[in-house]
Design an enzyme around this catalytic site. Structure first.
Site, mmCIF file in Angstrom:
data_model
loop_
_atom_site.group_PDB
_atom_site.id
_atom_site.type_symbol
_atom_site.label_atom_id
_atom_site.label_comp_id
_atom_site.label_asym_id
_atom_site.label_seq_id
_atom_site.Cartn_x
_atom_site.Cartn_y
_atom_site.Cartn_z
ATOM 1 N N SER A 66 62.678 17.171 20.697
ATOM 2 C CA SER A 66 61.879 18.361 20.383
ATOM 3 C C SER A 66 62.602 19.229 19.365
ATOM 4 O O SER A 66 63.762 19.584 19.562
ATOM 5 C CB SER A 66 61.654 19.228 21.629
ATOM 6 N N HIS A 120 50.828 11.275 21.545
ATOM 7 C CA HIS A 120 50.610 11.186 20.100
ATOM 8 C C HIS A 120 51.392 9.995 19.587
ATOM 9 O O HIS A 120 52.312 9.496 20.240
ATOM 10 C CB HIS A 120 51.056 12.466 19.396
ATOM 11 N N HIS A 150 60.243 9.861 27.931
ATOM 12 C CA HIS A 150 60.958 10.556 29.002
ATOM 13 C C HIS A 150 60.648 9.932 30.369
ATOM 14 O O HIS A 150 59.550 9.426 30.588
ATOM 15 C CB HIS A 150 60.547 12.038 29.057
ATOM 16 N N TYR A 209 60.106 11.613 33.049
ATOM 17 C CA TYR A 209 59.067 12.393 33.752
ATOM 18 C C TYR A 209 57.656 12.010 33.338
ATOM 19 O O TYR A 209 56.693 12.375 34.003
ATOM 20 C CB TYR A 209 59.295 13.907 33.575
ATOM 21 N N GLU A 210 57.523 11.244 32.243
ATOM 22 C CA GLU A 210 56.204 10.751 31.856
ATOM 23 C C GLU A 210 55.793 9.573 32.730
ATOM 24 O O GLU A 210 54.682 9.054 32.611
ATOM 25 C CB GLU A 210 56.207 10.342 30.382
ATOM 26 N N ALA A 215 66.471 19.293 22.911
ATOM 27 C CA ALA A 215 66.462 20.733 23.145
ATOM 28 C C ALA A 215 66.868 20.923 24.596
ATOM 29 O O ALA A 215 66.558 20.090 25.440
ATOM 30 C CB ALA A 215 65.075 21.312 22.899
ATOM 31 N N MET A 241 66.136 17.285 30.238
ATOM 32 C CA MET A 241 65.371 16.214 30.893
ATOM 33 C C MET A 241 65.423 14.900 30.112
ATOM 34 O O MET A 241 64.532 14.056 30.250
ATOM 35 C CB MET A 241 63.911 16.646 31.052
ATOM 36 N N SER A 242 66.434 14.740 29.277
ATOM 37 C CA SER A 242 66.487 13.512 28.469
ATOM 38 C C SER A 242 67.934 13.073 28.296
ATOM 39 O O SER A 242 68.829 13.519 29.021
ATOM 40 C CB SER A 242 65.843 13.763 27.097
ATOM 41 N N ASN A 253 66.752 27.965 25.024
ATOM 42 C CA ASN A 253 66.522 29.022 26.016
ATOM 43 C C ASN A 253 67.747 29.131 26.905
ATOM 44 O O ASN A 253 68.504 28.173 27.047
ATOM 45 C CB ASN A 253 65.287 28.689 26.877
ATOM 46 N N HIS A 274 57.158 26.312 27.048
ATOM 47 C CA HIS A 274 57.464 25.250 26.076
ATOM 48 C C HIS A 274 57.185 25.700 24.641
ATOM 49 O O HIS A 274 57.886 25.300 23.712
ATOM 50 C CB HIS A 274 56.667 23.990 26.412
HETATM 51 I I1 8IG Z 1 64.183 23.013 25.779
HETATM 52 O O1 8IG Z 1 66.086 25.181 30.812
HETATM 53 C C1 8IG Z 1 64.695 22.904 27.615
HETATM 54 N N1 8IG Z 1 64.651 21.759 28.289
HETATM 55 N N2 8IG Z 1 65.753 21.063 32.752
HETATM 56 N N3 8IG Z 1 65.918 23.150 31.764
HETATM 57 C C2 8IG Z 1 65.606 21.826 31.676
HETATM 58 N N4 8IG Z 1 65.174 21.277 30.575
HETATM 59 C C3 8IG Z 1 65.052 22.058 29.507
HETATM 60 C C4 8IG Z 1 65.348 23.415 29.517
HETATM 61 C C5 8IG Z 1 65.810 24.002 30.717
HETATM 62 N N5 8IG Z 1 65.111 23.925 28.319
#
Ligand code: 8IG
Length: 282
Positions: A43, A75, A97, A99-100, A127, A221-222, A245, A257
């Site tokens: 991302s 996509h 991912h 989670y998909e 990210a 998450m990756s 973030n 997101h």
């Molecule tokens: I961008 O704060 C992003 N991806 N788990 N936690 C998790 N995944 C993320 C975060 C986050 N920010």
């Protein structure tokens, strides 16, 4: 007599054969026999691909076989072959991912394909949320190490020695040589430990405290499964997180997101140059 049914090797049951078959398709589709470096753009990192050299071929990842159908991915993710001097860079314009709902071997299929296509180095980008005090949204951070709390691994099942050993050493999974090289490109780059979770929820405040207690300074998450697969297959890994973030619970803000993507867009230019400079020197 009916024609023999020829099926593509399944990355779940035959990850090596699937990667080998996808690498062969890649060579055929791009006209490039071997790719030297692979880059996975997460991302916010896609503009980086425009700065890495001349794009000589671009095709849907699904054309290589072994990747989920575009409808599932949402996509059509593509893969580019890029020429930079005498180097051939393979750039995945997105990733799969866990989670998909995909099997870990499907998540790892791109990296494994790249290694079978010749890549000795794999650059992973993502990210992530930042936990370490002083981290700021828009900051690129080198991953020095990880904690895999996804509960999954792409090495589940009978080990295929053609990739690597049953019990791979992970003490230098994020190659010290490449991290040093990255810091020579940008001396201000900090390093941090990435903790990988399954997602797709962001963390509860209690979970953020857990991540910190377990040594996580970045959370996402990756990446961790791709690093495991690349290290197992003998490739050097460099990974860079864009902090988009501060992890939930560390601020009063609600994580969204779209905000994550907005930060990424602001940093795109700089991240593109950073990755391009690093890849040019690997
Ligand atoms: I961008 O704060 C992003 N991806 N788990 N936690 C998790 N995944 C993320 C975060 C986050 N920010």
């Amino acid at each position: 007599m009916g024609a023999a049914l020829v099926t593509f090797p399944d990355p779940v049951t035959s990850p090596f054969d699937a990667a080998e078959a996808s690498a062969a398709r890649l060579a055929e589709a791009t006209g490039v026999e071997r790719h030297d470096v692979a880059v996975v753009l997460g991302s916010g990192w896609k503009p980086a691909a425009d700065r890495m050299g001349e794009v000589t071929a671009e095709l849907p990842m699904t054309e290589l076989g072994g990747f989920p159908e575009a409808s599932v991915q949402g996509h059509g993710t593509t893969v580019r072959s890029i020429r930079n001097g005498d180097r051939h860079i393979l750039a995945f314009m997105g990733r799969v991912h866990l989670y998909e709902g995909h099997h870990p071997n499907v998540v790892a299929h791109g990296v494994r394909t790249a290694v079978r296509a010749g890549a000795k180095a794999v650059v992973l980008t993502n990210a992530a949320g930042g936990l370490r005090p002083g981290m700021w949204a828009g900051q690129p951070v080198l991953i020095s190490d990880h904690v895999n709390l996804t509960g999954h691994t792409p090495l589940l099942g009978v080990n295929d020695e053609r990739f690597g050993p049953r019990f791979p050493d992970m003490s230098h999974a994020y190659a010290p040589r490449l991290r040093e090289l990255a810091r020579s490109v940008d001396p201000e780059l900090e390093e941090a430990v990435y903790l990988g979770l399954l997602g797709p929820t962001y963390e509860t405040p209690a979970e953020v405290r857990m991540v910190g207690a377990l040594g996580g300074e970045l959370v996402g998450m990756s990446t961790v499964l791709e690093t495991i697969a690349a290290a197992h297959a003998g490739a050097e890994v460099l990974a860079v997180s864009l902090v988009t973030n501060l992890a939930a619970g560390l601020t009063d803000e609600v994580l969204d997101h779209d905000d994550v993507l907005a930060v990424a867009a602001t940093s795109a230019e700089r991240m593109g140059t950073l990755i391009a400079d690093i890849v040019g020197r690997i």
